[in-house]
Motif scaffolding. Structure first.
Motif, PDB file in Angstrom:
ATOM      1  N   GLY A   1       0.773  -1.230   0.000  1.00  0.00           N
ATOM      2  CA  GLY A   1       0.000   0.000   0.000  1.00  0.00           C
ATOM      3  C   GLY A   1       0.806   1.282   0.000  1.00  0.00           C
ATOM      4  O   GLY A   1       0.236   2.373   0.039  1.00  0.00           O
ATOM      5  N   LYS A   2       2.137   1.174  -0.065  1.00  0.00           N
ATOM      6  CA  LYS A   2       2.998   2.365  -0.033  1.00  0.00           C
ATOM      7  C   LYS A   2       3.852   2.407  -1.291  1.00  0.00           C
ATOM      8  O   LYS A   2       4.397   1.387  -1.721  1.00  0.00           O
ATOM      9  N   LEU A   3       4.005   3.600  -1.869  1.00  0.00           N
ATOM     10  CA  LEU A   3       4.891   3.743  -3.022  1.00  0.00           C
ATOM     11  C   LEU A   3       6.339   3.648  -2.563  1.00  0.00           C
ATOM     12  O   LEU A   3       6.742   4.315  -1.609  1.00  0.00           O
ATOM     13  N   VAL A   4       7.117   2.807  -3.256  1.00  0.00           N
ATOM     14  CA  VAL A   4       8.518   2.608  -2.903  1.00  0.00           C
ATOM     15  C   VAL A   4       9.452   2.838  -4.085  1.00  0.00           C
ATOM     16  O   VAL A   4      10.670   2.751  -3.931  1.00  0.00           O
ATOM     17  N   GLY A   5       8.901   3.136  -5.258  1.00  0.00           N
ATOM     18  CA  GLY A   5       9.748   3.363  -6.419  1.00  0.00           C
ATOM     19  C   GLY A   5       9.012   4.099  -7.515  1.00  0.00           C
ATOM     20  O   GLY A   5       7.778   4.149  -7.530  1.00  0.00           O
ATOM     21  N   LEU A   6       9.813   4.684  -8.399  1.00  0.00           N
ATOM     22  CA  LEU A   6       9.252   5.404  -9.544  1.00  0.00           C
ATOM     23  C   LEU A   6      10.190   5.291 -10.718  1.00  0.00           C
ATOM     24  O   LEU A   6      11.394   5.053 -10.561  1.00  0.00           O
ATOM     25  N   ILE A   7       9.632   5.426 -11.903  1.00  0.00           N
ATOM     26  CA  ILE A   7      10.415   5.504 -13.128  1.00  0.00           C
ATOM     27  C   ILE A   7       9.660   6.417 -14.083  1.00  0.00           C
ATOM     28  O   ILE A   7       8.438   6.347 -14.178  1.00  0.00           O
ATOM     29  N   HIS A   8      10.404   7.317 -14.724  1.00  0.00           N
ATOM     30  CA  HIS A   8       9.823   8.258 -15.692  1.00  0.00           C
ATOM     31  C   HIS A   8      10.530   8.051 -17.025  1.00  0.00           C
ATOM     32  O   HIS A   8      11.751   7.904 -17.066  1.00  0.00           O
ATOM     33  N   TYR A   9       9.767   8.094 -18.079  1.00  0.00           N
ATOM     34  CA  TYR A   9      10.332   7.869 -19.407  1.00  0.00           C
ATOM     35  C   TYR A   9       9.624   8.759 -20.413  1.00  0.00           C
ATOM     36  O   TYR A   9       8.543   9.288 -20.152  1.00  0.00           O
ATOM     37  N   LEU A  10      10.265   8.941 -21.559  1.00  0.00           N
ATOM     38  CA  LEU A  10       9.648   9.717 -22.622  1.00  0.00           C
ATOM     39  C   LEU A  10      10.082   9.167 -23.967  1.00  0.00           C
ATOM     40  O   LEU A  10      11.124   8.526 -24.091  1.00  0.00           O
ATOM     41  N   TYR A  11       9.249   9.416 -24.953  1.00  0.00           N
ATOM     42  CA  TYR A  11       9.539   8.994 -26.321  1.00  0.00           C
ATOM     43  C   TYR A  11       9.991  10.202 -27.126  1.00  0.00           C
ATOM     44  O   TYR A  11       9.497  11.306 -26.923  1.00  0.00           O
ATOM     45  N   HIS A  12      10.924   9.976 -28.035  1.00  0.00           N
ATOM     46  CA  HIS A  12      11.339  11.046 -28.933  1.00  0.00           C
ATOM     47  C   HIS A  12      11.694  10.471 -30.297  1.00  0.00           C
ATOM     48  O   HIS A  12      12.028   9.297 -30.429  1.00  0.00           O
TER      49      HIS A  12
ATOM     50  N   SER B   1      13.785  10.024 -33.868  1.00  0.00           N
ATOM     51  CA  SER B   1      15.179   9.712 -34.155  1.00  0.00           C
ATOM     52  C   SER B   1      15.444   9.884 -35.641  1.00  0.00           C
ATOM     53  O   SER B   1      14.556   9.668 -36.464  1.00  0.00           O
ATOM     54  N   THR B   2      16.651  10.253 -35.970  1.00  0.00           N
ATOM     55  CA  THR B   2      17.054  10.279 -37.378  1.00  0.00           C
ATOM     56  C   THR B   2      17.585   8.918 -37.820  1.00  0.00           C
ATOM     57  O   THR B   2      17.881   8.719 -38.991  1.00  0.00           O
ATOM     58  N   TRP B   3      17.711   7.980 -36.891  1.00  0.00           N
ATOM     59  CA  TRP B   3      18.300   6.680 -37.180  1.00  0.00           C
ATOM     60  C   TRP B   3      17.269   5.581 -37.376  1.00  0.00           C
ATOM     61  O   TRP B   3      17.623   4.456 -37.739  1.00  0.00           O
ATOM     62  N   ASN B   4      16.019   5.874 -37.092  1.00  0.00           N
ATOM     63  CA  ASN B   4      14.985   4.865 -37.202  1.00  0.00           C
ATOM     64  C   ASN B   4      13.644   5.562 -37.362  1.00  0.00           C
ATOM     65  O   ASN B   4      13.458   6.670 -36.868  1.00  0.00           O
ATOM     66  N   LYS B   5      12.714   4.917 -38.036  1.00  0.00           N
ATOM     67  CA  LYS B   5      11.377   5.494 -38.195  1.00  0.00           C
ATOM     68  C   LYS B   5      10.601   5.463 -36.881  1.00  0.00           C
ATOM     69  O   LYS B   5       9.693   6.257 -36.674  1.00  0.00           O
ATOM     70  N   ASN B   6      10.949   4.520 -36.026  1.00  0.00           N
ATOM     71  CA  ASN B   6      10.260   4.394 -34.739  1.00  0.00           C
ATOM     72  C   ASN B   6      10.926   5.293 -33.697  1.00  0.00           C
ATOM     73  O   ASN B   6      12.071   5.712 -33.855  1.00  0.00           O
ATOM     74  N   LYS B   7      10.213   5.540 -32.638  1.00  0.00           N
ATOM     75  CA  LYS B   7      10.713   6.421 -31.585  1.00  0.00           C
ATOM     76  C   LYS B   7      11.690   5.700 -30.664  1.00  0.00           C
ATOM     77  O   LYS B   7      11.666   4.482 -30.533  1.00  0.00           O
ATOM     78  N   SER B   8      12.529   6.489 -30.000  1.00  0.00           N
ATOM     79  CA  SER B   8      13.380   6.006 -28.912  1.00  0.00           C
ATOM     80  C   SER B   8      12.641   6.239 -27.602  1.00  0.00           C
ATOM     81  O   SER B   8      11.870   7.193 -27.479  1.00  0.00           O
ATOM     82  N   CYS B   9      12.910   5.403 -26.634  1.00  0.00           N
ATOM     83  CA  CYS B   9      12.336   5.560 -25.297  1.00  0.00           C
ATOM     84  C   CYS B   9      13.477   5.847 -24.327  1.00  0.00           C
ATOM     85  O   CYS B   9      14.356   5.009 -24.120  1.00  0.00           O
ATOM     86  N   TYR B  10      13.469   7.047 -23.776  1.00  0.00           N
ATOM     87  CA  TYR B  10      14.515   7.490 -22.854  1.00  0.00           C
ATOM     88  C   TYR B  10      14.003   7.417 -21.422  1.00  0.00           C
ATOM     89  O   TYR B  10      12.961   7.994 -21.101  1.00  0.00           O
ATOM     90  N   ILE B  11      14.711   6.713 -20.574  1.00  0.00           N
ATOM     91  CA  ILE B  11      14.387   6.652 -19.147  1.00  0.00           C
ATOM     92  C   ILE B  11      15.119   7.813 -18.480  1.00  0.00           C
ATOM     93  O   ILE B  11      16.350   7.829 -18.430  1.00  0.00           O
ATOM     94  N   GLU B  12      14.360   8.773 -17.991  1.00  0.00           N
ATOM     95  CA  GLU B  12      14.968   9.963 -17.405  1.00  0.00           C
ATOM     96  C   GLU B  12      15.204   9.816 -15.905  1.00  0.00           C
ATOM     97  O   GLU B  12      16.199  10.325 -15.391  1.00  0.00           O
ATOM     98  N   ASP B  13      14.300   9.162 -15.205  1.00  0.00           N
ATOM     99  CA  ASP B  13      14.408   9.060 -13.748  1.00  0.00           C
ATOM    100  C   ASP B  13      14.050   7.644 -13.308  1.00  0.00           C
ATOM    101  O   ASP B  13      13.084   7.062 -13.800  1.00  0.00           O
ATOM    102  N   LEU B  14      14.822   7.129 -12.359  1.00  0.00           N
ATOM    103  CA  LEU B  14      14.533   5.840 -11.729  1.00  0.00           C
ATOM    104  C   LEU B  14      14.981   5.935 -10.288  1.00  0.00           C
ATOM    105  O   LEU B  14      16.131   6.310 -10.013  1.00  0.00           O
ATOM    106  N   PHE B  15      14.081   5.616  -9.371  1.00  0.00           N
ATOM    107  CA  PHE B  15      14.428   5.682  -7.952  1.00  0.00           C
ATOM    108  C   PHE B  15      13.646   4.632  -7.184  1.00  0.00           C
ATOM    109  O   PHE B  15      12.460   4.432  -7.422  1.00  0.00           O
TER     110      PHE B  15
END
Length: 149
Positions: A59-70, A72-86
């Motif tokens: 019942g308690k939060l003990v972790g988080l992860i934040h990510y974003l898509y952007h 790329s000039t190297w692929n038609k599909n997006k990259s997924c960057y993990i910005e924060d993990l704790f």
């Protein structure tokens, strides 16, 4: 103790904010409160490329992860960057960080991303040990300059 990795809920804000502040302190950073609040709202905006998962234990939060898509000039599909993990110190050693990383990789696959990646500090030896076991180390060196706003 069972750990659940899930999308954040609006009522998680206060617990998430505590974890996010601990994460900032680890990296010797400070994010203004209005930016923290803005970041939280972005997780719930379907037009945003920013996403998050939280880890809940008993019942308690003990972790988080934040990510974003952007794009790329190297692929038609997006990259997924993990910005924060704790993961809270009291919950470490339970493979929560690994579960969060794998959940982002799973979501990235579902969303059609062609890669997932992250950056960390050299001194983050515990994190690096985990990352080395989940993601291959890149040979790239990151250069950056913060721009005046």
């Amino acid at each position: 103790m069972s750990v659940v990795i899930r999308d954040p809920l609006a009522e998680d804000f206060e617990q998430w904010k505590v974890l996010f502040h601990h994460y900032q302190a680890f990296y010797r950073g400070h994010i203004p409160e209005d930016t923290v609040e803005y970041t939280w709202t972005r997780f719930f905006d379907p037009d945003e490329s920013l996403g998050a998962f939280v880890a809940e234990m008993d019942g308690k939060l003990v972790g988080l992860i934040h990510y974003l898509y952007h794009d790329s000039t190297w692929n038609k599909n997006k990259s997924c960057y993990i910005e924060d993990l704790f993961v809270d110190k009291a919950a470490r050693g339970e493979d929560i960080g690994r579960a969060l990383l794998l959940k982002v990789a799973e979501r990235g696959t579902e969303e059609g991303a062609f890669r997932v990646y992250l950056h960390t500090q050299e001194y983050n030896s515990a994190g690096r040990s985990l990352y080395d076991s989940v993601l291959p180390l890149s040979s790239f060196i990151v250069y950056r300059k913060n721009l005046p706003l």
